[in-house]
Write a protein that holds these residues in place. Sequence first.
Motif, PDB file in Angstrom:
ATOM      1  N   ASN A   1      71.594  34.537 -32.672  1.00 17.04           N
ATOM      2  CA  ASN A   1      70.002  34.108 -32.848  1.00 17.04           C
ATOM      3  C   ASN A   1      70.129  33.289 -33.710  1.00 17.04           C
ATOM      4  O   ASN A   1      69.405  31.489 -33.939  1.00 17.04           O
ATOM      5  CB  ASN A   1      69.241  34.631 -33.658  1.00 17.04           C
ATOM      6  N   THR A   2      71.514  32.786 -33.805  1.00 16.89           N
ATOM      7  CA  THR A   2      71.519  30.724 -34.542  1.00 16.89           C
ATOM      8  C   THR A   2      72.355  29.721 -32.905  1.00 16.89           C
ATOM      9  O   THR A   2      72.972  31.246 -32.460  1.00 16.89           O
ATOM     10  CB  THR A   2      72.943  31.453 -35.494  1.00 16.89           C
TER      11      THR A   2
ATOM     12  N   LYS B   1      64.378  26.698 -33.488  1.00 25.98           N
ATOM     13  CA  LYS B   1      65.294  27.802 -33.454  1.00 25.98           C
ATOM     14  C   LYS B   1      66.736  27.180 -34.563  1.00 25.98           C
ATOM     15  O   LYS B   1      66.328  26.305 -35.348  1.00 25.98           O
ATOM     16  CB  LYS B   1      66.511  27.955 -31.980  1.00 25.98           C
TER      17      LYS B   1
END
Length: 823
Positions: free
Chosen positions: A57-58, A107
């Motif tokens: 997610n990073t 993001k």
Amino acid sequence: SDAGSSVDEMEFNWDDYLEDTGATAAPHGSFKHVDTSLQNGFAPGMKLEVAVKSDQNTYWVATIITTCGQLLLLRYDGYGEDRKADFWCDIMTADLHPIGWCEQNKKILKVPEGIKDKIPDQEEFLQRVLKGACSAPANLLEGLHRGKNPLDLIAPGSRLELQNIRDSLEAWIVTVVENVGGRLKLRYEGLEDSDKFDQWLFYLDPFLHQVGWAAQHGYSLQPPLAIRSLRSEADWQEILNKVKEEEEESSVPTDLFKDKPVIGVHSFSEGMKLEAVDPMAPFVISPATVLKVFNDKYFMIEIDDLRPDRPTSQSYVCHVNSAGIFPVQWSLKNGLNLSPPPGYPGQDFDWADYLKQCGAEAAPQSCFPSLTSDHGFKENMKLEAVNPVDPEEVCIATVTKLKDSYLWLQLEGSKKPVPDCIVSVESMNIFPVGWCETNGYQLRPPRKAIVNKQKKIAVVQPEKQILSSRTVHDGLKNQELNSSDSVVINGKYCCPKIYFNHRCFSGPYLNKGRIAELPQSVGPGNCVLVLKEVLTLLINAAYKPSRVLRELQLDEEAAWHGHGETLKAKYKGKSYRATVEVVRTADRVADFCRKTCIKLECCPNLFGPQMVLDKCSENCSVLTKTKYTHYYGKRKNKRIGRPPGGHSNLEVAMKKPNKRRKRRKHFFVHKKKRSSTSVDNTPAGSPQGSGAEEEDDQDESELSHSLAQDRDKRKRKLRTFSFSDDENKPPSPKDIKMEVAEKLQLDSNPLEWSVADVVRFLKSTDCAPLARIFLDQEIDGQALLLLTLPTVQECMDLKLGPAIKLCHHIERVKLAFYQQFAN
């Protein structure tokens, strides 16, 4: 015979052919169009945003280290020069995005765990590393073009527009029938069932365009006159309408043509005279005339023909950068033959009379592009070239002549013999050695087999497992590769471009002047072929090619992880051959180059996949030869100045032994005399041929023998020295001890001796008159330990007697060094 030809065709091998003919291959860097065709749009140094392995997610910023087809070798920013965390990823499947994507899509950019301690302030770090950075192109990371090489976009069935270079400035639709490494077989639209008018062109040809080019530039879409009569006007119009309807699914993206040569503005006028080569029959240079000027970019020239009943006009469209057009008198100035126009009275053609007779003016020099001789081609080099008479054929070609930017090529193996072809060095119809094999196209073999003086047994290596690109893609799906994993693209091992960084320290073996003459880069391409070419260039750039070959040779006692290749060197009329290990996968290339540099005691960045732009990361420019060798030289337990022992695989012609000397058997293996029909069963490591032996080994052998004789005769007592740092202080008698055991005892390590220490040592021996030479040549302790009999004779210009006497003292220092300090 035909049978012989078929055998040649099956067994043709470029390496054997080059060896048999004694020729060299033209450098890969000289074929710019091939280099361009291998690029995928990504380049080392570009930055992108990549999902972090441990937390999908990073994301974090990464830099491209190497490209290889659809694979990228990446390094997260913050790791600096640490290569341990480098990883491969597939453009098609990995979560990759251009710089700025995270911000636009909300993001998270987060520092990976491995470098968290190194980056206390994330915002400040990103501002610093992204300032002036080049982002990877967004269109190559998203959509239909993601991860595709430009050549992949030109599939059979794709449509393009082709200008007609014979009739007038018109264009017509062509369909791609075949794509061979960017060389396209094209068929005019409307002639699906006939290959009579097919043409072969490289995709970067200036006369080839994307569909829609003619309409955008105001040119008409008309079938060429040669085929226009085959169909009615209505049929041609119907074909055109059909093409427009299917334009989206069959057209090639405009981006594909971004690397095409830009056509400039010309200054030719109608009626001007010049010299030209007919591109369809490039065998002679002839007088020609500017027949028509279409606009500021294109004009038509015609090869002159004075016969009243002349056949069809030899005319074609040109632009300012067209190859094969020259100013009047160019042939004369370059000592070349100018073929008079057919029908010209007399044999001796004179331009002044001809211009007067025609009432024409010569095109001024300013109309023509400047020619360059900086291209890397040399006479007798080999390459692969298209036969202009039969473009289906790609033949072996030899450079027979060079003038400015033009080559004269002799084609071998063509079905019908043709004269030497005249081609530009920038021609897209010439290719490097191995291009046909790499792209799966049949290269025409030579007509006659090269008869070797000594036949060889073919050594069959275990078959390599070649993987298809599909297999690689499936294997990479939903995962990332470590930098140590193998990389295979389209069934070929892929190697990045190898740069020669000419400013870096070249070390004791390589000649700085010759290094400066090497091409800027080699590759990309097959790993083994690229690295073999790089090593060959380095060997040829050495002070003593045989010495460098010996340093590079494969150590049979060491672990073997690569691919053995036979390399050659020539020095003082002798030929040497040795097996050298090269790596086969792209991920190991950088490490291989670095280790090879260190082995040759030069800057680790002298050559490799990284280009040194301003300052070398090793700071090699401030290091002296002595200091640099200290950091990157050989291990101390290796005998300096000595050849490798029994495991040497260096092969060389041998001299007949001197009857007065006994041969040291473990150094050399004699080869039995045999007839020309016998088979060469010589094992690797045996000398080749007859008449000479490996010079350094011979010299060492002679030296050891001479020293043994010297010791037997003299039984002298040796001295022990203690040196101070005072340059002018001679050795004190108190420092000199006499020993019966013929052994030199040193009080200091010779590796640390200054030039003054070496001079004082020599002054204390019977070679004192030679001390001045050591002072002038600044030979310190490290250099002293590297001296051998051949180097002493050559570099100091000494006769054999004084040289042996000097080497006797050097050997004493070496022996003492090994016994006292080497461990």
